[in-house]
Design an enzyme around this catalytic site. Structure first.
Site, PDB file in Angstrom:
ATOM      1  N   ASP A 142      -2.615  10.478  -3.935  1.00  0.00           N
ATOM      2  CA  ASP A 142      -1.779   9.296  -3.764  1.00  0.00           C
ATOM      3  C   ASP A 142      -2.608   8.081  -4.212  1.00  0.00           C
ATOM      4  OD1 ASP A 142       0.281   7.584  -3.184  1.00  0.00           O
ATOM      5  OD2 ASP A 142       0.728   8.455  -1.231  1.00  0.00           O
TER       6      ASP A 142
HETATM    7  C1  BGC Z   1       3.042   6.116  -2.228  1.00  0.00           C
HETATM    8  C2  BGC Z   1       3.551   7.218  -3.108  1.00  0.00           C
HETATM    9  C3  BGC Z   1       3.899   6.671  -4.470  1.00  0.00           C
HETATM   10  C4  BGC Z   1       2.676   6.011  -5.057  1.00  0.00           C
HETATM   11  C5  BGC Z   1       2.912   5.443  -6.444  1.00  0.00           C
HETATM   12  C6  BGC Z   1       1.952   5.323  -2.890  1.00  0.00           C
HETATM   13  O1  BGC Z   1       1.600   4.199  -2.144  1.00  0.00           O
HETATM   14  O2  BGC Z   1       2.580   6.648  -1.013  1.00  0.00           O
HETATM   15  O3  BGC Z   1       4.660   7.823  -2.508  1.00  0.00           O
HETATM   16  O4  BGC Z   1       4.354   7.688  -5.293  1.00  0.00           O
HETATM   17  O5  BGC Z   1       2.282   4.946  -4.207  1.00  0.00           O
HETATM   18  O6  BGC Z   1       3.794   4.412  -6.396  1.00  0.00           O
END
Ligand code: BGC
Length: 769
Positions: A298
């Site tokens: 993530d």
């Molecule tokens: C979120 C993810 C997301 C990623 C990219 C993160 O903060 O937890 O779900 O896909 O950002 O935007």
């Protein structure tokens, strides 16, 4: 704080900036669209192709493939240079087709090895056309509907050159304080698994690389939905029994459905951060489930292994993540900066790096990026917010809405009303109706509830509109200084009172009032946990004053989680939960309110009476004094306000004659179960027939009820249908905390079929060894 600021950003503000930035850049060589990177000779079978390429790569180039950067990340080296040096394999958040083609051109024509980039984006519930949020899609209880919505979303996203979505989110969530409950399918592992598989099919099509489809990324592995206190990013403590039986099944379903990638979660799971968790990323994912896609972290969650107090520094973070099983690092760059030295020091095996790169290249190969890396720019001009997309989004919103109350059959409303008041802070807000992950949409595309109703009536009909109250942010956002979010509306008390009184006056002047209340767009989603579930601001007061006028009141909820509507459930005659229904939400709500569509959605979560009841879910176990399960609290009921699976219709249904084909079934086989369903009312409508089981005894106590099958059935007035399920006894198996393995335990089971989790049609059967 500084770390936090760069790590957690105001997503909307950041992304909007990135998008605006990207629009300014134009494609330098128009010729690049005509060229296809036929720099590839030799064997084109997947494995040999990838191995061949791998052999030509330097360690730096391999680490480049393992790095994903957001556009406009402030760095000394520009993205273009990184591409030319082979230091990046993927970008996220670029949504401009020309810019995507320009960057791709650099990679495939100018890069040493001509390796295409993969462009990722959060296509969670639509791209430019916004579909209902995933929790709403789950409320359709129709996997085919969820599949179709994601197919359409993939089609639109692929039109600008996006190859990869960070979805579906399949985290089970049983605590509506957690804002991201909105992104998943709710509380139940069976419904969650069906929705997970359906969304993978929708995004990817028959196989990875299907035209107009994109790569899926099931997330957040695993246990994110159990954040303690419902506080986003906080740790999860999940017993083995819950992990295997509740939190992991939707992931397994997504893997089985062929998800091409998976995202590791942010938080600690039982003390070990998910992004450094080899048990999850290797033992479960690779060894047990044989997942052959790639794993992306993530946002900065690799670097954050130090924040957790887990890794001792950046190199240790990179080493622990890659050794645990992370193949690509999102946005932080400790892989790129630290892993070369770590390999030389023997902290990471070269083969681990090769395996990670092999998986990433294989995904690019399967997507067809080596042969067709570009998007035709005409697609972006003709395929966004088309009438076809709008039609599909409208249908999805209609099928997702849940009718919670309809006393005296107030709904559907008469089409010959001459005056209607449409009231509330969300009644005419184009941003709010789209919900949280609507980063690439244009709010102006959205149809509000006010607009949807207004358009239906001739100019002679009076449609009165007023906000009545504002939804004001109570807790200031720590991110505001860097990425200012919309400033709270600060009004004087006198202005507030006048606005309130005006709304009530309009209600008094109208034959009926539709109050559109709930949560603002940013109150549900990431970083949007709440400590209460009440209607924010003075909405509750507005609702009570509206009811006090004596006029018929319809409450339409826009929300990403169950809200505390206990008062409304007793005093407001009609309540329709529209969730965040998306771009066509207003038209869909108007169709439902005036009977051109009949609500058929059902709750994918148990609806609590108040925040004090959470976490609350139907699949609890029977314990001491079982007949007092609903009176566990001294000061209130412990039953939900509305049970899991609940939802009304404008028609009525009867279910009877529940039968199983035999009284016993061998473990591993299927048992036919049937029930007679009849539409006994005056309108065509949908019923979701739900089948629940309970294992009476075993090596562990099993939940009172567990959903094991369901079907959404449409019937005309008076129509009858025999609904038959082939109950798969494999679905009765579970992971036992005593035997530490998964098995189907022989013995007697209860079985219920009905219209929600309190179904009363009952029978029994026995599973034989
Ligand atoms: C979120 C993810 C997301 C990623 C990219 C993160 O903060 O937890 O779900 O896909 O950002 O935007």
């Amino acid at each position: 704080m500084e770390i936090l600021m760069s790590f957690c950003y105001s997503r909307c503000a950041l992304v909007r900036r990135l998008l605006v930035g990207s629009l300014a850049i134009t494609l330098s060589g128009a010729s690049c669209l005509a060229q296809s990177p036929q720099n590839w000779e030799g064997d084109t079978t997947e494995a040999r192709f990838v191995d061949n390429l791998l052999q030509k790569m330097t360690l730096e180039e391999k680490l480049g493939q393992m790095s994903q950067i957001p556009l406009n990340q402030k760095e000394d080296v520009s993205p273009d240079e990184r591409i030319l040096k082979g230091q990046v394999g993927s970008f996220l958040f670029i949504t401009d087709a020309k810019e995507i083609n320009r960057l791709q051109h650099l990679a495939v024509e100018k890069g040493r090895l001509h390796i295409p980039l993969i462009f990722g984006f959060d296509v969670i519930h639509g791209f430019r056309t916004i579909y209902p949020v995933p929790l709403a899609l789950a409320a359709s209880w129709d996997p085919a509907q969820a599949e179709e919505a994601q197919r359409m979303a993939a089609k639109e996203a692929s039109a600008v050159g996006i190859n990869w979505t960070f979805a579906p989110m399949v985290d089970i969530a049983r605590d509506p304080r957690w804002g991201r409950i909105m992104e998943g399918a709710g509380e139940d592992p069976y419904l969650g698994s069906q929705m997970a598989a359906a969304q993978i099919r929708g995004f990817q099509g028959d196989k990875i690389g299907s035209p107009e489809h994109i790569l899926a990324c099931v997330k957040h592995f695993a246990g994110y939905g159990a954040a303690v206190g419902g506080r986003d990013y906080d740790s999860s403590s999940i017993s083995d029994e819950e992990l295997w039986n509740i939190y992991l099944p939707p992931f397994e379903a997504a893997v089985r459905a062929g998800s091409g990638s998976l995202m590791s979660a942010y938080m600690d799971l039982n003390g070990v951060p998910a992004t450094g968790n080899r048990f999850l990323l290797h033992d479960v994912l690779r060894e047990k489930w044989k997942f052959d896609g790639f794993v992306v972290s993530d946002w900065e969650s690799v670097k954050s292994l130090t924040t957790h107090g887990f890794a001792s520094g950046p190199q240790d973070a990179a080493v622990r993540a890659v050794n645990a099983g992370v193949d690509m690092e999102m946005t932080s760059h400790v892989f790129r900066d630290e892993l070369a030295a770590a390999v030389k020091q023997g902290l990471v095996q070269q083969s681990t790096i090769d395996e990670a790169v092999r998986r990433i290249l294989t995904a690019k190969y399967r997507l067809g990026l080596f042969t067709s890396p570009y998007v035709a720019s005409s697609r972006a001009e003709t395929e966004l917010v088309t009438p076809e997309q709008r039609q599909s989004a409208r249908k999805a919103a209609e099928r997702s809405a849940v009718l919670l109350r309809n006393e005296g059959r107030l709904l559907p409303l008469s089409k010959s009303l001459t005056s209607i008041a449409v009231i509330g802070p969300l009644a005419d807000s184009q941003a709010d109706i789209t919900g949280s992950w609507s980063l690439a949409t244009h709010p102006a595309d959205a149809v509000t509830v006010f607009e949807g109703i207004r358009k239906r009536f001739p100019s002679g009909t009076t449609i009165n509109w007023a906000k009545g109250v504002e939804i004001e942010r109570v807790q200031p956002s720590i991110f505001d200084p860097q990425y200012p979010s919309p400033k709270p509306v600060l009004k004087t008390d006198a202005e507030r009172d006048a606005e309130f009184a005006h709304a009530i006056d309009l209600i008094k002047q109208s034959q009926v009032a539709v109050l559109v209340l709930g949560e603002a767009q940013t109150m549900s989603g990431e970083r949007a946990s709440r400590s209460t579930l009440t209607l924010p601001g003075r909405q509750q007061q507005l609702l009570e004053a509206a009811v006090a006028t004596g006029k018929p009141i319809v409450l339409v909820l826009l929300n990403g989680r169950p809200l505390d509507i206990t008062w409304a459930s007793e005093h407001v005659p009609a309540i329709l939960d529209a969730w965040y229904p998306g771009t066509e939400g207003g038209n869909a709500v108007a169709d439902l309110l005036f009977g051109d569509a009949n609500p058929g959605g059902k709750l994918p979560v148990s609806w609590p009476r108040s925040v004090g009841q959470v976490p609350i879910f139907y699949a609890r176990t029977l314990t001491q004094i079982p007949n007092a399960l609903d009176t566990r609290y001294w000061d209130g009921s412990s039953a939900p306000l509305y049970p899991f699976g609940y939802g009304l219709s404008y028609t009525t249904f009867k279910m009877d004659d529940l039968k199983t084909e035999s009284i016993s079934v061998k473990a591993g086989s299927k048992l036919a179960v049937s029930i007679e369903l009849q539409n006994t009312g005056g309108a065509a409508g949908d019923q979701v027939v739900q089948l629940y089981t309970h294992q009476r005894s075993g090596t562990a106590s099993r939940p009172t009820r567990e959903l094991k099958a369901f079907r959404r059935v449409s019937l005309k007035p008076g129509e009858k249908q025999t609904v038959t399920f082939a109950l798969d006894t494999n679905d009765l198996g579970f992971w036992s905390p005593q035997t530490h393995r998964w098995s189907i335990e022989p013995g007697p089971f209860d079985l219920w079929v009905g219209a929600d989790s309190s179904a009363t049609q009952h029978t029994t059967f026995t599973v034989l060894p």
